[in-house]
Scaffold this active site. Structure first.
Site, PDB file in Angstrom:
ATOM      1  N   GLY A 154       0.532  -4.926   1.063  1.00  0.00           N
ATOM      2  CA  GLY A 154      -0.713  -4.997   0.309  1.00  0.00           C
ATOM      3  C   GLY A 154      -0.555  -5.686  -1.041  1.00  0.00           C
ATOM      4  O   GLY A 154      -1.526  -6.231  -1.568  1.00  0.00           O
ATOM      5  N   GLU A 212       4.876  -5.064   7.292  1.00  0.00           N
ATOM      6  CA  GLU A 212       4.120  -4.075   8.071  1.00  0.00           C
ATOM      7  C   GLU A 212       4.613  -3.906   9.508  1.00  0.00           C
ATOM      8  O   GLU A 212       4.635  -2.789  10.022  1.00  0.00           O
ATOM      9  CB  GLU A 212       2.630  -4.425   8.075  1.00  0.00           C
ATOM     10  N   GLU A 251      -0.690  -9.285  -0.239  1.00  0.00           N
ATOM     11  CA  GLU A 251      -2.078  -9.576   0.171  1.00  0.00           C
ATOM     12  C   GLU A 251      -2.980  -9.737  -1.058  1.00  0.00           C
ATOM     13  O   GLU A 251      -3.844 -10.608  -1.091  1.00  0.00           O
ATOM     14  CB  GLU A 251      -2.598  -8.456   1.082  1.00  0.00           C
ATOM     15  N   ALA A 256       0.855  -1.177   0.000  1.00  0.00           N
ATOM     16  CA  ALA A 256       0.000   0.000   0.000  1.00  0.00           C
ATOM     17  C   ALA A 256       0.898   1.237   0.000  1.00  0.00           C
ATOM     18  O   ALA A 256       2.060   1.181   0.429  1.00  0.00           O
ATOM     19  CB  ALA A 256      -0.889  -0.022   1.232  1.00  0.00           C
TER      20      ALA A 256
HETATM   21  N1  CAA Z   1       4.557   3.196  -0.825  1.00  0.00           N
HETATM   22  C1  CAA Z   1       4.943   4.372  -1.358  1.00  0.00           C
HETATM   23  N2  CAA Z   1       6.086   4.514  -2.093  1.00  0.00           N
HETATM   24  C2  CAA Z   1       6.831   3.405  -2.266  1.00  0.00           C
HETATM   25  C3  CAA Z   1       6.484   2.169  -1.729  1.00  0.00           C
HETATM   26  C4  CAA Z   1       5.269   2.078  -0.974  1.00  0.00           C
HETATM   27  N3  CAA Z   1       4.821   0.916  -0.457  1.00  0.00           N
HETATM   28  N4  CAA Z   1       7.438   1.257  -2.057  1.00  0.00           N
HETATM   29  C5  CAA Z   1       8.350   1.935  -2.795  1.00  0.00           C
HETATM   30  N5  CAA Z   1       8.004   3.237  -2.911  1.00  0.00           N
HETATM   31  C6  CAA Z   1       8.708   4.293  -3.627  1.00  0.00           C
HETATM   32  C7  CAA Z   1       9.952   4.743  -2.863  1.00  0.00           C
HETATM   33  O1  CAA Z   1       9.617   5.684  -1.867  1.00  0.00           O
HETATM   34  C8  CAA Z   1      10.784   5.345  -3.992  1.00  0.00           C
HETATM   35  O2  CAA Z   1      10.272   6.629  -4.296  1.00  0.00           O
HETATM   36  P1  CAA Z   1      11.314   7.835  -4.645  1.00  0.00           P
HETATM   37  O3  CAA Z   1      12.025   7.361  -5.887  1.00  0.00           O
HETATM   38  O4  CAA Z   1      10.424   9.010  -4.844  1.00  0.00           O
HETATM   39  O5  CAA Z   1      12.237   7.931  -3.470  1.00  0.00           O
HETATM   40  C9  CAA Z   1      10.444   4.453  -5.176  1.00  0.00           C
HETATM   41  O6  CAA Z   1       9.228   3.786  -4.845  1.00  0.00           O
HETATM   42  C10 CAA Z   1      11.513   3.397  -5.432  1.00  0.00           C
HETATM   43  O7  CAA Z   1      11.706   2.691  -4.224  1.00  0.00           O
HETATM   44  P2  CAA Z   1      13.154   2.483  -3.551  1.00  0.00           P
HETATM   45  O8  CAA Z   1      14.073   3.598  -3.959  1.00  0.00           O
HETATM   46  O9  CAA Z   1      12.928   2.274  -2.097  1.00  0.00           O
HETATM   47  O10 CAA Z   1      13.613   1.150  -4.295  1.00  0.00           O
HETATM   48  P3  CAA Z   1      14.639   0.058  -3.721  1.00  0.00           P
HETATM   49  O11 CAA Z   1      14.903  -0.859  -4.863  1.00  0.00           O
HETATM   50  O12 CAA Z   1      15.782   0.695  -3.027  1.00  0.00           O
HETATM   51  O13 CAA Z   1      13.798  -0.732  -2.591  1.00  0.00           O
HETATM   52  C11 CAA Z   1      11.872  -1.873  -1.729  1.00  0.00           C
HETATM   53  C12 CAA Z   1      12.689  -1.494  -2.976  1.00  0.00           C
HETATM   54  C13 CAA Z   1      12.649  -2.836  -0.854  1.00  0.00           C
HETATM   55  C14 CAA Z   1      10.585  -2.542  -2.241  1.00  0.00           C
HETATM   56  C15 CAA Z   1      11.518  -0.588  -0.931  1.00  0.00           C
HETATM   57  O14 CAA Z   1      10.982   0.372  -1.833  1.00  0.00           O
HETATM   58  C16 CAA Z   1      10.525  -0.790   0.164  1.00  0.00           C
HETATM   59  O15 CAA Z   1      10.855  -1.324   1.202  1.00  0.00           O
HETATM   60  N6  CAA Z   1       9.263  -0.337  -0.057  1.00  0.00           N
HETATM   61  C17 CAA Z   1       8.226  -0.409   0.947  1.00  0.00           C
HETATM   62  C18 CAA Z   1       7.663  -1.803   1.080  1.00  0.00           C
HETATM   63  C19 CAA Z   1       6.647  -1.876   2.185  1.00  0.00           C
HETATM   64  O16 CAA Z   1       6.928  -1.623   3.333  1.00  0.00           O
HETATM   65  N7  CAA Z   1       5.397  -2.259   1.835  1.00  0.00           N
HETATM   66  C20 CAA Z   1       4.312  -2.409   2.791  1.00  0.00           C
HETATM   67  C21 CAA Z   1       3.501  -1.155   2.850  1.00  0.00           C
HETATM   68  S1  CAA Z   1       2.313  -1.155   4.170  1.00  0.00           S
HETATM   69  C22 CAA Z   1       0.995  -2.042   3.586  1.00  0.00           C
HETATM   70  O17 CAA Z   1       1.021  -2.569   2.485  1.00  0.00           O
HETATM   71  C23 CAA Z   1      -0.209  -2.067   4.499  1.00  0.00           C
HETATM   72  C24 CAA Z   1      -1.306  -2.974   4.141  1.00  0.00           C
HETATM   73  O18 CAA Z   1      -1.316  -4.134   4.492  1.00  0.00           O
HETATM   74  C25 CAA Z   1      -2.512  -2.505   3.469  1.00  0.00           C
END
Ligand code: CAA
Length: 258
Positions: A108, A131, A111, A63
């Protein structure tokens, strides 16, 4: 360019989530567009199966954390409902849905994949429920669907540690059905769809309903549900075509889906 691409490949709808700047993170607008693509698949009589995949290095990286961050308890409850409803819809829709997991499937994103009928992963894919590392838990069914698929202990480990696993590990725990080379992923997903598409679609849909029922009922009621679904198919032209074709020695029965 649209954040969701809808393509027809034979009897399969391919829905590609295309928001690469955020690694296809699910925001409210994107969820609405995925729903519209699912509407298009469901309303097309010629579509029998659906593939969901992503562009770039992610399937869906969760998400949208930016969209969630400022929300309070009431706000996030309404927001989470959108993801819950989308996943429930995928799970209960009549068409089989295949997740072609091309890269990160996190939070998400995983999921959503858990709500699909079949999961196929690229060897480079990484999956997890991060999460708890963000100070929250899954909000779109992860704690409920993951244990049903991989078992209680493995699910707890994945959820509590928030660690990502690779495709081979996902295969070994039954989280995905198959792992392919990245460049072969879509061909593999389409081949699975083709194997489904050639069968009687009324039967495939009845099978999906019956397998879904196995999650919500005890075995006695589940078997009654199955028997009723099985019997109802004897009212169809497809049953006569399929069984009659077998008795006549036909190799490739063409079902009418009637
Ligand atoms: N939400 C918003 N933006 C996201 C995102 C997310 N879930 N995942 C990645 N992005 C964005 C980053 O902020 C980045 O944006 P900028 O270029 O503007 O900085 C862009 O996508 C590229 O990401 P990274 O530079 O971080 O890429 P990476 O290759 O270094 O890392 C990754 C990849 C490991 C997937 C890392 O992006 C990451 O950890 N993302 C978050 C994953 C996460 O925590 N997901 C769970 C969200 S909570 C949820 O989903 C709740 C639910 O159950 C409903």
């Amino acid at each position: 360019m649209s954040d969701v691409i809808f393509e027809k490949k034979g009897h399969t709808a391919v829905i590609t989530v295309n928001r690469p700047d955020t690694l296809n993170a699910l925001c409210e607008e994107l969820i609405s567009h995925i729903n519209s693509a699912l509407d298009a698949a469901e309303n097309d009589q010629d579509i029998f199966t659906v593939i969901i995949t992503g562009t770039g290095k992610a399937f869906i990286a969760g998400a949208d954390i930016g969209e969630m961050y400022e929300k309070d308890r009431e706000g996030i409850r309404k927001w989470a409902r959108l993801g819950c409803d989308l996943n429930a819809r995928i799970e209960s829709m009549s068409l089989p849905v295949i997740a072609a997991i091309n890269g990160y499937a996190l939070g998400g994103g995983l999921e959503l994949a858990l709500a699909c009928d079949i999961r196929i992963a690229s060897s480079t894919a990484r999956m997890g429920l991060p999460e708890t590392g963000l100070g929250v838990i899954c909000g779109a069914g992860g704690t409920q669907r993951l244990p049903r698929i991989v078992g209680d202990g493995i699910a707890r480990e994945m959820i509590f540690t928030a660690e990502k696993i690779d495709a081979q590990r996902a295969l070994s725990i039954g989280l995905v059905n198959r792992v392919t080379d990245p460049e072969a992923l879509m061909d593999e997903a389409l081949a699975v769809c083709e194997a489904i598409n050639k069968n009687g679609q009324l039967a495939v849909r009845a099978a999906k309903r019956a397998v879904n029922a196995s999650r919500d009922t005890d075995i006695h009621d589940g078997c009654i549900f199955e028997r009723e679904a099985f019997s109802s198919l004897f009212d169809t032209e497809d049953q006569k075509l399929g069984m009659g074709g077998f008795l006549a020695g036909e190799k490739n029965v063409r079902f009418k889906n009637k």
